[in-house]
Scaffold this motif. Structure first.
Motif, PDB file in Angstrom:
ATOM      1  N   VAL A 144      -5.364   5.679   0.367  1.00  0.00           N
ATOM      2  CA  VAL A 144      -4.307   4.675   0.306  1.00  0.00           C
ATOM      3  C   VAL A 144      -4.561   3.800  -0.916  1.00  0.00           C
ATOM      4  CG1 VAL A 144      -3.188   2.751   1.480  1.00  0.00           C
ATOM      5  CG2 VAL A 144      -4.085   4.668   2.820  1.00  0.00           C
ATOM      6  N   ARG A 145      -3.555   3.668  -1.774  1.00  0.00           N
ATOM      7  CA  ARG A 145      -3.647   2.765  -2.916  1.00  0.00           C
ATOM      8  C   ARG A 145      -3.070   1.422  -2.510  1.00  0.00           C
ATOM      9  NH1 ARG A 145      -4.343   5.275  -7.827  1.00  0.00           N
ATOM     10  NH2 ARG A 145      -4.814   3.158  -8.551  1.00  0.00           N
ATOM     11  N   VAL A 146      -3.852   0.377  -2.708  1.00  0.00           N
ATOM     12  CA  VAL A 146      -3.463  -0.959  -2.289  1.00  0.00           C
ATOM     13  C   VAL A 146      -3.330  -1.837  -3.530  1.00  0.00           C
ATOM     14  CG1 VAL A 146      -4.018  -2.922  -0.814  1.00  0.00           C
ATOM     15  CG2 VAL A 146      -4.766  -0.620  -0.152  1.00  0.00           C
ATOM     16  N   CYS A 147      -2.201  -2.508  -3.663  1.00  0.00           N
ATOM     17  CA  CYS A 147      -1.991  -3.383  -4.818  1.00  0.00           C
ATOM     18  C   CYS A 147      -1.305  -4.666  -4.373  1.00  0.00           C
ATOM     19  CB  CYS A 147      -1.165  -2.683  -5.895  1.00  0.00           C
ATOM     20  SG  CYS A 147       0.480  -2.167  -5.339  1.00  0.00           S
ATOM     21  N   THR A 148      -1.347  -5.668  -5.225  1.00  0.00           N
ATOM     22  CA  THR A 148      -0.697  -6.940  -4.961  1.00  0.00           C
ATOM     23  C   THR A 148       0.766  -6.849  -5.377  1.00  0.00           C
ATOM     24  OG1 THR A 148      -1.353  -7.748  -7.125  1.00  0.00           O
ATOM     25  CG2 THR A 148      -2.854  -8.193  -5.288  1.00  0.00           C
ATOM     26  N   ALA A 184       0.832  -1.201   0.000  1.00  0.00           N
ATOM     27  CA  ALA A 184       0.000   0.000   0.000  1.00  0.00           C
ATOM     28  C   ALA A 184       0.865   1.248   0.000  1.00  0.00           C
ATOM     29  CB  ALA A 184      -0.929   0.010   1.217  1.00  0.00           C
ATOM     30  N   VAL A 185       0.333   2.310  -0.599  1.00  0.00           N
ATOM     31  CA  VAL A 185       1.014   3.599  -0.650  1.00  0.00           C
ATOM     32  C   VAL A 185       0.028   4.684  -0.232  1.00  0.00           C
ATOM     33  CG1 VAL A 185       2.202   5.289  -2.095  1.00  0.00           C
ATOM     34  CG2 VAL A 185       2.550   2.849  -2.490  1.00  0.00           C
ATOM     35  N   VAL A 186       0.407   5.533   0.702  1.00  0.00           N
ATOM     36  CA  VAL A 186      -0.420   6.670   1.113  1.00  0.00           C
ATOM     37  C   VAL A 186      -0.320   7.734   0.018  1.00  0.00           C
ATOM     38  CG1 VAL A 186      -0.842   8.422   2.874  1.00  0.00           C
ATOM     39  CG2 VAL A 186       0.041   6.174   3.540  1.00  0.00           C
ATOM     40  N   THR A 187      -1.421   8.003  -0.646  1.00  0.00           N
ATOM     41  CA  THR A 187      -1.401   8.966  -1.756  1.00  0.00           C
ATOM     42  C   THR A 187      -1.852  10.362  -1.353  1.00  0.00           C
ATOM     43  OG1 THR A 187      -3.604   8.213  -2.438  1.00  0.00           O
ATOM     44  CG2 THR A 187      -1.704   7.193  -3.505  1.00  0.00           C
ATOM     45  N   SER A 188      -2.521  10.486  -0.226  1.00  0.00           N
ATOM     46  CA  SER A 188      -2.864  11.817   0.277  1.00  0.00           C
ATOM     47  C   SER A 188      -3.187  11.722   1.757  1.00  0.00           C
ATOM     48  CB  SER A 188      -4.059  12.422  -0.485  1.00  0.00           C
ATOM     49  OG  SER A 188      -5.232  11.662  -0.268  1.00  0.00           O
ATOM     50  N   GLY A 189      -2.949  12.809   2.487  1.00  0.00           N
ATOM     51  CA  GLY A 189      -3.216  12.821   3.919  1.00  0.00           C
ATOM     52  C   GLY A 189      -2.195  12.014   4.712  1.00  0.00           C
ATOM     53  N   ARG A 190      -2.606  11.574   5.900  1.00  0.00           N
ATOM     54  CA  ARG A 190      -1.750  10.789   6.781  1.00  0.00           C
ATOM     55  C   ARG A 190      -2.519   9.579   7.291  1.00  0.00           C
ATOM     56  NH1 ARG A 190       0.085  13.918  11.644  1.00  0.00           N
ATOM     57  NH2 ARG A 190      -2.075  14.662  11.567  1.00  0.00           N
ATOM     58  N   ILE A 191      -1.809   8.498   7.526  1.00  0.00           N
ATOM     59  CA  ILE A 191      -2.399   7.268   8.038  1.00  0.00           C
ATOM     60  C   ILE A 191      -1.629   6.845   9.283  1.00  0.00           C
ATOM     61  CG2 ILE A 191      -2.758   4.807   7.613  1.00  0.00           C
ATOM     62  CD1 ILE A 191      -4.733   6.504   6.156  1.00  0.00           C
TER      63      ILE A 191
END
Length: 245
Positions: free
Chosen positions: A70-74, A24-31
């Motif tokens: 969050v963009r989630v990929c395999t 996963a990659v955070v694409t905006s904001g904060r996690i």
């Protein structure tokens, strides 16, 4: 590939089957990562990538006010070669790899109206509610006057409040309520709840002046009723608008 959208203060539980072998990659904001014991973990900013397998993370939470995505990929979606710096995070004793992927572009939350659009909608809805409150209080004041309430302040020779005065005062304070709602929508993570608390508190304070105005009991009772009529019309409408995404 999928996109996880978290509004301000929102929380998403981590389901093992969905996150096993996922990157996963955070694409905006904060996690912020929530650990298995419920304690807050590391906060990842924009462009931070991570795996959750074996980390003991039980949920993802948005600690800020802005919407985070969050963009989630395999693994097969992740490039084989990367020049991005790699760092190690430790969560409950387990190592978790995190990369700074500067090539990841942030995107708006899908299906969620922009803040500017919500502000315009709030203003339009609030003005309609303001007009309705002005009509309601003016009609209620006219009815009270018809049954003998003189609206003289102070009692016994004081100045009588004209019907237009009720409309003007109602309109002014309703617009103040719209401004407060707009400010909370822009800056608060929980605008609806905070608006209800603020509006109810201000309404309670507005009930004090009639008691010290020197008017007779009938006028005081009528003024209190008119305050509640205006609040009953405006507050629920603005609250519903703040709760609508």
């Amino acid at each position: 590939m999928r996109t996880l959208t978290l509004p301000g203060g929102a929380r998403a539980a981590v389901v093992g089957a969905q996150w096993s072998d996922a990157f996963a990659v955070v694409t905006s904001g904060r996690i912020q990562l929530e650990l298995r014991d419920g304690q807050p973990g590391p906060v990842l900013g924009r462009d931070a990538g991570f795996w959750l397998r074996g980390t003991g993370v039980r949920a993802l939470r948005n600690p800020g006010r802005r919407t985070a995505t969050v963009r989630v990929c395999t693994p097969r979606d992740v490039p084989r070669q990367s020049t991005s710096p790699v760092r190690q995070l430790t969560v409950n004793g387990d190592a978790m790899t995190s990369t700074e992927d500067t090539q990841t572009a942030a995107g708006p939350a899908p299906g969620r109206p922009s803040r500017g659009h919500r502000l315009r909608r709030l203003a339009g809805t609030g003005l309609v509610a303001t007009l309705a409150a002005m009509v309601a209080t003016t009609l209620a004041a006219a009815l009270a006057r018809a049954v003998g309430v003189d609206f003289a302040i102070p009692d016994g020779g004081g100045e009588t409040i004209p019907l237009s005065g009720f409309a003007v005062v109602t309109g002014f304070f309703s617009v103040v309520g719209i401004v407060i709602a707009g400010a909370l929508l822009w800056w608060s993570a929980r605008p609806a709840a905070r608006f209800v608390w603020t509006a109810v508190s201000l309404t309670a304070l507005s009930l004090i002046p009639p008691f010290v105005s020197g008017a007779n009991a009938a006028t005081i009772a009528a003024l209190l009723g008119l305050h509640l009529v205006a609040a009953t019309v405006v507050i629920p409408v603005l609250t519903r608008s703040l709760r609508t995404d």
